[in-house]
Scaffold this motif. Structure first.
Motif: not given
Length: 109
Positions: A66-70, A97-105
């Motif tokens: 939410h903090a990154s929404q703007g 959902e639209s603000k999240i990016r995942m890197l998975s190890i």
């Protein structure tokens, strides 16, 4: 780094987290590295960011998303192990959902 979220909130997961952070501490204070010079966080700063419960972890993910929404910057999540905590955050608040990016190890979904 906003939070260090263990894959499970059980003693063995916290032992693994301690193992990783102890290895980081050894590297951080090694004469062969320049982590301090480069402004890397201290080991104590990282230990202070270890999340202690699943509900706290879900709340951290939702708060930071939410903090990154703007802004144009997404919330990057590096998952080392299960992505279930991120899944729970998304299910409890689909608006992030639209603000999240995942890197998975080595994840086990």
């Amino acid at each position: 780094l906003v939070a260090f979220i263990p894959v499970r909130f059980q003693p063995d997961a916290f032992e693994t987290t301690d193992h990783v952070l102890n290895a980081y501490k050894a590297d951080y204070y090694s004469a062969n590295t320049k982590y301090k010079d480069w402004g890397y966080p201290t080991p104590n700063e990282l230990w202070g960011k270890v999340v202690k419960s699943k509900s706290e972890a879900v709340n951290v993910i939702k708060r930071e998303a939410h903090a990154s929404q703007g802004s144009d910057d997404p919330l990057w999540i590096l998952a080392w192990g299960s992505i279930c905590t991120t899944k729970d955050a998304l299910l409890s608040d689909p608006s992030i959902e639209s603000k999240i990016r995942m890197l998975s190890i080595a994840t086990f979904v």
